[in-house]
Design an enzyme around this catalytic site. Structure first.
Site, short mmCIF file in Angstrom:
data_model
loop_
_atom_site.label_atom_id
_atom_site.label_comp_id
_atom_site.label_asym_id
_atom_site.label_seq_id
_atom_site.Cartn_x
_atom_site.Cartn_y
_atom_site.Cartn_z
N ALA A 139 0.90 -1.29 0.14
CA ALA A 139 -0.03 0.17 -0.03
C ALA A 139 0.82 1.28 -0.22
O ALA A 139 2.08 1.42 0.40
CB ALA A 139 -0.86 0.08 1.32
N GLY B 114 0.48 -5.01 1.10
CA GLY B 114 -0.56 -4.96 0.06
C GLY B 114 -0.42 -5.65 -1.28
O GLY B 114 -1.26 -6.07 -1.73
N GLU C 145 -0.59 -9.32 -0.66
CA GLU C 145 -2.17 -9.58 -0.54
C GLU C 145 -2.83 -9.63 -1.79
O GLU C 145 -3.81 -10.40 -2.03
CB GLU C 145 -2.60 -8.60 0.53
CG GLU C 145 -1.97 -8.68 1.89
CD GLU C 145 -2.45 -7.55 2.98
OE1 GLU C 145 -2.23 -6.45 2.49
OE2 GLU C 145 -3.02 -7.88 4.03
N GLU D 280 4.49 -5.01 7.20
CA GLU D 280 3.89 -4.07 7.83
C GLU D 280 4.06 -3.95 9.26
O GLU D 280 4.19 -2.74 9.79
CB GLU D 280 2.19 -4.49 7.91
CG GLU D 280 1.39 -4.35 6.41
CD GLU D 280 1.61 -5.47 5.91
OE1 GLU D 280 2.41 -6.36 5.98
OE2 GLU D 280 0.73 -5.65 4.64
C1 HXC Z 1 5.18 4.27 -0.92
C2 HXC Z 1 7.19 3.62 -1.77
C3 HXC Z 1 6.53 2.02 -1.48
C4 HXC Z 1 5.35 2.19 -0.57
C5 HXC Z 1 8.59 1.98 -2.28
N1 HXC Z 1 8.10 3.30 -2.64
N2 HXC Z 1 7.66 1.23 -1.56
N3 HXC Z 1 6.12 4.58 -2.02
N4 HXC Z 1 4.67 3.31 -0.55
N5 HXC Z 1 4.86 1.05 -0.11
C6 HXC Z 1 8.71 4.43 -3.17
C7 HXC Z 1 10.11 4.65 -2.28
O1 HXC Z 1 9.61 5.61 -1.33
C8 HXC Z 1 11.00 5.60 -3.58
O2 HXC Z 1 10.41 6.70 -3.71
C9 HXC Z 1 10.63 4.41 -4.56
O3 HXC Z 1 9.40 3.84 -4.41
C10 HXC Z 1 11.81 3.33 -4.91
O4 HXC Z 1 11.90 2.75 -3.78
P1 HXC Z 1 13.45 2.70 -2.82
O5 HXC Z 1 13.02 2.21 -1.36
O6 HXC Z 1 14.42 3.72 -2.89
O7 HXC Z 1 13.70 1.31 -3.50
P2 HXC Z 1 14.71 0.06 -2.81
O8 HXC Z 1 15.97 0.74 -2.33
O9 HXC Z 1 15.31 -0.60 -4.33
O10 HXC Z 1 13.90 -0.75 -1.69
C11 HXC Z 1 12.72 -1.55 -2.34
C12 HXC Z 1 12.17 -1.87 -1.09
C13 HXC Z 1 11.43 -0.67 -0.37
C14 HXC Z 1 12.61 -2.90 -0.05
C15 HXC Z 1 10.58 -2.66 -1.65
O11 HXC Z 1 11.01 0.25 -1.18
C16 HXC Z 1 10.50 -0.71 0.67
O12 HXC Z 1 10.81 -1.16 1.84
N6 HXC Z 1 9.52 -0.35 0.38
C17 HXC Z 1 8.21 -0.42 1.26
C18 HXC Z 1 7.75 -1.72 1.53
C19 HXC Z 1 6.56 -2.09 2.58
O13 HXC Z 1 6.85 -1.77 3.73
N7 HXC Z 1 5.50 -2.55 2.14
C20 HXC Z 1 4.46 -2.36 3.05
C21 HXC Z 1 3.61 -1.35 2.97
S1 HXC Z 1 2.17 -1.10 4.16
P3 HXC Z 1 11.19 8.04 -3.82
O14 HXC Z 1 10.37 9.15 -4.26
O15 HXC Z 1 12.24 8.18 -2.60
O16 HXC Z 1 12.35 7.57 -5.00
C22 HXC Z 1 1.05 -2.11 3.36
C23 HXC Z 1 -0.21 -2.32 4.28
C24 HXC Z 1 -1.09 -3.30 3.67
O17 HXC Z 1 0.94 -2.51 2.28
C25 HXC Z 1 -2.43 -2.97 4.31
C26 HXC Z 1 -3.52 -2.90 3.73
C27 HXC Z 1 -3.36 -2.83 2.33
#
Ligand code: HXC
Length: 257
Positions: free
Chosen positions: A65, A108, A111, A131
């Site tokens: 998400a 997400g 999911e 999460e």
């Molecule tokens: C918003 C995101 C994002 C996310 C990545 N980006 N994941 N933006 N929401 N979930 C953005 C980053 O901010 C960054 O933007 C760009 O995408 C590239 O990501 P990087 O982190 O620079 O890439 P990398 O170093 O290769 O790392 C990849 C990654 C990391 C390991 C996947 O991005 C990461 O940990 N992302 C979050 C994963 C996460 O926690 N997902 C769960 C979300 S909560 P900029 O602008 O800085 O370039 C969820 C809740 C679900 O899903 C519940 C209900 C649906």
């Protein structure tokens, strides 16, 4: 309709949706989900479509998400707007839908892949429910669907530690149906989808409905449900065609009737 966060194509009888927010690793925001729901709705009502494939990019199916959109949400906004419920449309699709996953399928994103009927993974795929690292837990079915896919121990491990699972572990655990080389992912998913779309659509839909019923009921009720649906198939033209074609040693021509 012009889409900004997804690409939508029709290839023969297969509808292909590609998540396309490369700047955010396909993070799922409300605009993307709205577009995805619209595209799914149009494939569902298009009688020429027999199967749907949902995929992302080489680097990410979807990194979860959109944290930037979700971060400031209040409890009242989440509650009153029923945050996440609209995401469920994939799980309510009646036509078969395959997730083709390369790279990250996190939160997400994982999911969403699990809402599809089965997952074909590239050898680069990484699945996770991180999460807990953000101070929340899965909210789009992760605690429930992951547990049904991989069992309690591994689901607890994934949800409580937030660690990622690679494609091999995902296949061993039953999360994905097969792993293929990354450069063959779409081709393999399309091949599977074309195969499904070449069968009778109502029969494929009834098959999907019956397999899904096994998650919702007891074994005895599930088998009774299967028997009723199985009997009903003898009322279809496609059953007559499929069995006649076998006896006549020819390829069946299903008419979705
Ligand atoms: C918003 C995101 C994002 C996310 C990545 N980006 N994941 N933006 N929401 N979930 C953005 C980053 O901010 C960054 O933007 C760009 O995408 C590239 O990501 P990087 O982190 O620079 O890439 P990398 O170093 O290769 O790392 C990849 C990654 C990391 C390991 C996947 O991005 C990461 O940990 N992302 C979050 C994963 C996460 O926690 N997902 C769960 C979300 S909560 P900029 O602008 O800085 O370039 C969820 C809740 C679900 O899903 C519940 C209900 C649906």
């Amino acid at each position: 309709m012009g889409y900004e966060n997804i690409r939508v194509e029709t290839r023969g009888r297969v509808g292909l949706v590609t998540l396309n927010r490369p700047s955010a690793l396909n993070a799922l925001n409300s605009a993307l989900i709205a577009e995805l729901n619209t595209a799914l709705g149009s494939f569902e009502s298009d009688e020429k479509i027999g199967c749907i494939v949902l995929t992302g990019s080489e680097k990410a199916f979807a990194a979860g998400a959109d944290i930037k959109e979700m971060g400031s949400l209040t409890y009242m906004e989440a509650y009153l707007n029923d945050f996440i419920t609209s995401w469920d449309q994939v799980s309510r699709a009646r036509k078969p839908i395959i997730a083709a996953v390369a790279g990250y399928a996190l939160g997400g994103g994982c999911e969403l892949a699990m809402m599809c009927d089965f997952i074909i993974a590239a050898d680069t795929a990484k699945f996770g429910q991180p999460e807990i690292t953000l101070g929340v837990m899965p909210g789009a079915g992760g605690t429930q669907r992951l547990t049904r896919f991989v069992g309690k121990s591994k689901a607890m491990d994934m949800c409580l530690t937030g660690r990622m699972m690679d494609a091999q572990e995902a296949e061993r655990s039953g999360l994905v149906s097969r792993v293929v080389p990354a450069d063959e992912l779409l081709e393999e998913a399309m091949k599977a989808a074309e195969k499904i779309a070449g069968f009778s659509l109502p029969i494929a839909m009834m098959t999907k409905e019956s397999v899904n019923r096994s998650y919702e009921t007891t074994l005895a009720e599930g088998v009774r449900f299967e028997r009723r649906v199985f009997h009903s198939m003898f009322a279809t033209e496609d059953q007559k065609e499929g069995m006649s074609a076998f006896v006549d040693k020819r390829k069946p021509q299903f008419n979705n009737r």
